[in-house]
Design a protein around this motif. Structure first.
Motif, short mmCIF file in Angstrom:
data_model
loop_
_atom_site.label_atom_id
_atom_site.label_comp_id
_atom_site.label_asym_id
_atom_site.label_seq_id
_atom_site.Cartn_x
_atom_site.Cartn_y
_atom_site.Cartn_z
N ALA A 118 -44.94 4.62 -29.87
CA ALA A 118 -44.99 3.69 -31.00
C ALA A 118 -44.45 4.35 -32.27
O ALA A 118 -43.72 3.72 -33.05
CB ALA A 118 -46.42 3.22 -31.21
N LEU A 119 -44.78 5.62 -32.49
CA LEU A 119 -44.25 6.32 -33.66
C LEU A 119 -42.74 6.48 -33.58
O LEU A 119 -42.03 6.31 -34.57
CB LEU A 119 -44.92 7.69 -33.78
N ARG A 120 -42.25 6.80 -32.40
CA ARG A 120 -40.80 6.96 -32.22
C ARG A 120 -40.08 5.64 -32.50
O ARG A 120 -39.08 5.59 -33.21
CB ARG A 120 -40.53 7.45 -30.80
N ASP A 121 -40.58 4.53 -31.94
CA ASP A 121 -39.95 3.23 -32.15
C ASP A 121 -40.02 2.80 -33.61
O ASP A 121 -39.05 2.26 -34.16
CB ASP A 121 -40.61 2.17 -31.26
N ALA A 122 -41.17 3.04 -34.25
CA ALA A 122 -41.32 2.64 -35.65
C ALA A 122 -40.34 3.39 -36.54
O ALA A 122 -39.73 2.81 -37.45
CB ALA A 122 -42.76 2.88 -36.11
N LEU A 123 -40.15 4.68 -36.27
CA LEU A 123 -39.23 5.46 -37.11
C LEU A 123 -37.80 5.02 -36.90
O LEU A 123 -37.05 4.84 -37.88
CB LEU A 123 -39.38 6.95 -36.78
N LEU A 124 -37.39 4.80 -35.66
CA LEU A 124 -36.00 4.40 -35.41
C LEU A 124 -35.71 3.01 -35.96
O LEU A 124 -34.63 2.76 -36.50
CB LEU A 124 -35.72 4.44 -33.91
N ALA A 236 -41.66 13.39 -29.52
CA ALA A 236 -41.71 14.30 -30.66
C ALA A 236 -40.33 14.87 -30.97
O ALA A 236 -39.93 15.00 -32.14
CB ALA A 236 -42.71 15.42 -30.38
N VAL A 237 -39.56 15.22 -29.93
CA VAL A 237 -38.20 15.72 -30.14
C VAL A 237 -37.31 14.64 -30.75
O VAL A 237 -36.49 14.91 -31.64
CB VAL A 237 -37.62 16.22 -28.80
N ALA A 238 -37.47 13.38 -30.29
CA ALA A 238 -36.67 12.29 -30.85
C ALA A 238 -36.99 12.06 -32.33
O ALA A 238 -36.09 11.85 -33.15
CB ALA A 238 -36.93 11.01 -30.05
N ILE A 239 -38.27 12.13 -32.67
CA ILE A 239 -38.66 11.95 -34.08
C ILE A 239 -38.12 13.10 -34.93
O ILE A 239 -37.59 12.89 -36.03
CB ILE A 239 -40.19 11.86 -34.19
N THR A 240 -38.22 14.32 -34.42
CA THR A 240 -37.72 15.48 -35.17
C THR A 240 -36.21 15.39 -35.35
O THR A 240 -35.68 15.66 -36.44
CB THR A 240 -38.10 16.77 -34.44
N GLY A 241 -35.50 15.02 -34.28
CA GLY A 241 -34.05 14.89 -34.40
C GLY A 241 -33.63 13.81 -35.37
O GLY A 241 -32.64 13.96 -36.09
N GLU A 242 -34.38 12.71 -35.44
CA GLU A 242 -34.06 11.65 -36.38
C GLU A 242 -34.30 12.09 -37.82
O GLU A 242 -33.53 11.76 -38.72
CB GLU A 242 -34.89 10.41 -36.06
N LEU A 243 -35.35 12.86 -38.05
CA LEU A 243 -35.63 13.33 -39.40
C LEU A 243 -34.66 14.42 -39.84
O LEU A 243 -34.28 14.48 -41.01
CB LEU A 243 -37.07 13.86 -39.47
N PRO A 246 -30.09 12.33 -39.15
CA PRO A 246 -30.07 10.87 -38.94
C PRO A 246 -28.74 10.37 -38.41
O PRO A 246 -28.68 9.28 -37.86
CB PRO A 246 -30.35 10.32 -40.35
N SER A 247 -27.65 11.13 -38.57
CA SER A 247 -26.35 10.67 -38.08
C SER A 247 -26.26 10.67 -36.57
O SER A 247 -25.35 10.09 -36.01
CB SER A 247 -25.23 11.57 -38.63
N ALA A 248 -27.24 11.31 -35.89
CA ALA A 248 -27.22 11.37 -34.44
C ALA A 248 -27.86 10.16 -33.81
O ALA A 248 -28.13 10.14 -32.63
CB ALA A 248 -27.92 12.63 -33.95
N ARG A 249 -28.14 9.10 -34.59
CA ARG A 249 -28.86 7.94 -34.09
C ARG A 249 -28.00 7.16 -33.11
O ARG A 249 -26.82 6.94 -33.32
CB ARG A 249 -29.25 7.03 -35.24
N GLU A 250 -28.58 6.76 -31.99
CA GLU A 250 -27.91 5.91 -31.02
C GLU A 250 -28.59 4.56 -30.97
O GLU A 250 -29.64 4.36 -31.56
CB GLU A 250 -27.97 6.56 -29.62
N THR A 251 -27.96 3.64 -30.27
CA THR A 251 -28.54 2.31 -30.13
C THR A 251 -29.78 2.37 -29.28
O THR A 251 -29.75 2.83 -28.16
CB THR A 251 -27.54 1.35 -29.51
N ARG A 252 -30.87 1.83 -29.75
CA ARG A 252 -32.12 1.87 -29.01
C ARG A 252 -32.13 0.78 -27.96
O ARG A 252 -31.74 -0.36 -28.23
CB ARG A 252 -33.28 1.69 -29.98
N PRO A 253 -32.67 1.04 -26.80
CA PRO A 253 -32.69 0.05 -25.78
C PRO A 253 -33.71 -0.99 -26.02
O PRO A 253 -34.64 -0.76 -26.71
CB PRO A 253 -33.00 0.83 -24.53
#
Length: 253
Positions: A118-124, A236-243, A246-253
Motif C-alpha cells: 500500500a505504501l509503495r502504490d501510494a507513493l507511485l 522498500a527497495v521500490a520506495i527508496t528508488g523512487e525517492l 524519480p526519473s527511473a519511474r515506470e508504468t505501474r501495472p
C-alpha cells in the motif's frame, strides 16, 4: 515468440467476442485457484500455485494485445480493482498455507506485506499525479468579454513560379513510417534491445509481474514466510528508488 503467441491468442479471443474485461475476470479466477493451491503446506501446492500465477501473467500479456472497445472511467476503475484484488487473494492463500505449516506469525507477515504494498502504490500514484498550475488563469465574466466580429477569410497568395517553362514547385507532405520502428532507433531500423540499466530499473519498480515471480520462486525454494519477507524488501527497495531517483519511474501495472 511469446509476443506472437499472445497476439494470436488475443485475435482468437476477439473472434469469440471476449473483451479485455473478460480476460481480466479470467485472470482473477486463475489467481483464486493459485491461492487455493498455495494454502496447501507442501511442495505440490507451491508448484501448482506458481504455475497458475504464470498463467495469470499470460492473461495480462494477451489482454495488453487486445483491441480496446469500451474505455470509460468505470471500466478502467474495475480493471484496476480486479488487478489489486487478485493479488490480495494470493496473499490470503499464502497466509493460510503458512498457518497450516505451523507458523504462528503468518498473518503478521501477510499484514506487513500488504502495508508495504500500500505504501509503495501510494507513493507511485502521488508521484505520477500531474502538478497543478501555480497561478491558474481564470476566465473573464461574460459582462467583460469583448464580442468578436465577423472574420473574413485570408486572401490567397499565389505561389511563385520557377523559371520560364519549368513546372510549378509542388510541396508534398509525407507521414513518417513508424511500423516496426521506435523513436530513437538508428537509421530507422529496429529498436535496440533494452539495456541492463533499463531492466534493473523495471525490476526496482517492483510491479505485479515481478511480485508474482518473487512469490513463485520463494514458495518453491523455501516457504511462504520468505515470500512475504521478499515482498516487504522489494516494496522498500521500490520506495527508496523512487525517492532517490524519480526519473527511473515506470508504468505501474
Amino acid at each position: 515468440m511469446t509476443g506472437t503467441v499472445a497476439r494470436g491468442t488475443a485475435r482468437m479471443l476477439e473472434r469469440r467476442h471476449v473483451t479485455r474485461s473478460g480476460v481480466t475476470r479470467i485472470s482473477l479466477v486463475v489467481t483464486v485457484g493459485a491461492a487455493v493451491w498455495f494454502s496447501r503446506a507442501d511442495l505440490v501446492g507451491a508448484v501448482a500455485g506458481s504455475a497458475l500465477l504464470g498463467l495469470a501473467l499470460c492473461c495480462d500479456a494477451v489482454r495488453s494485445r487486445m483491441r480496446a472497445h469500451r474505455r470509460d472511467a468505470l471500466t478502467v476503475w474495475t480493471l484496476s480493482m480486479v488487478a489489486q484484488l487478485r493479488e490480495y487473494v494470493v496473499y490470503v492463500g499464502l497466509a493460510f498455507g503458512a498457518a497450516a505449516a505451523g507458523f504462528a506469525s503468518a498473518w503478521g507477515w501477510a499484514a506487513g506485506a500488504l502495508i508495504a504494498l500500500a505504501l509503495r502504490d501510494a507513493l507511485l500514484v502521488a508521484r505520477s499525479a500531474p502538478v497543478a498550475p501555480a497561478h491558474p488563469k481564470r476566465p473573464a465574466p461574460p459582462s467583460q468579454r469583448r464580442p468578436e466580429g465577423l472574420r473574413l477569410p485570408e486572401p490567397r497568395v499565389p505561389r511563385p513560379r520557377g523559371e520560364a517553362g519549368a513546372p510549378a514547385e509542388t510541396v508534398t507532405r509525407t507521414r513518417p513510417e513508424t511500423g516496426g520502428t521506435r523513436p530513437g532507433a538508428p537509421d530507422g531500423g529496429p529498436a535496440p534491445a533494452p539495456s541492463l540499466a533499463h531492466l534493473a530499473r523495471r525490476v526496482m519498480v517492483f510491479g505485479q509481474p515481478t511480485r508474482f515471480l518473487v512469490i513463485a520462486v520463494a514458495t518453491i525454494a523455501v516457504d511462504a514466510r520468505i515470500a512475504f519477507l521478499s515482498l516487504v524488501v522489494g516494496c522498500a527497495v521500490a520506495i527508496t528508488g523512487e525517492l532517490v531517483d524519480p526519473s527511473a519511474r515506470e508504468t505501474r501495472p
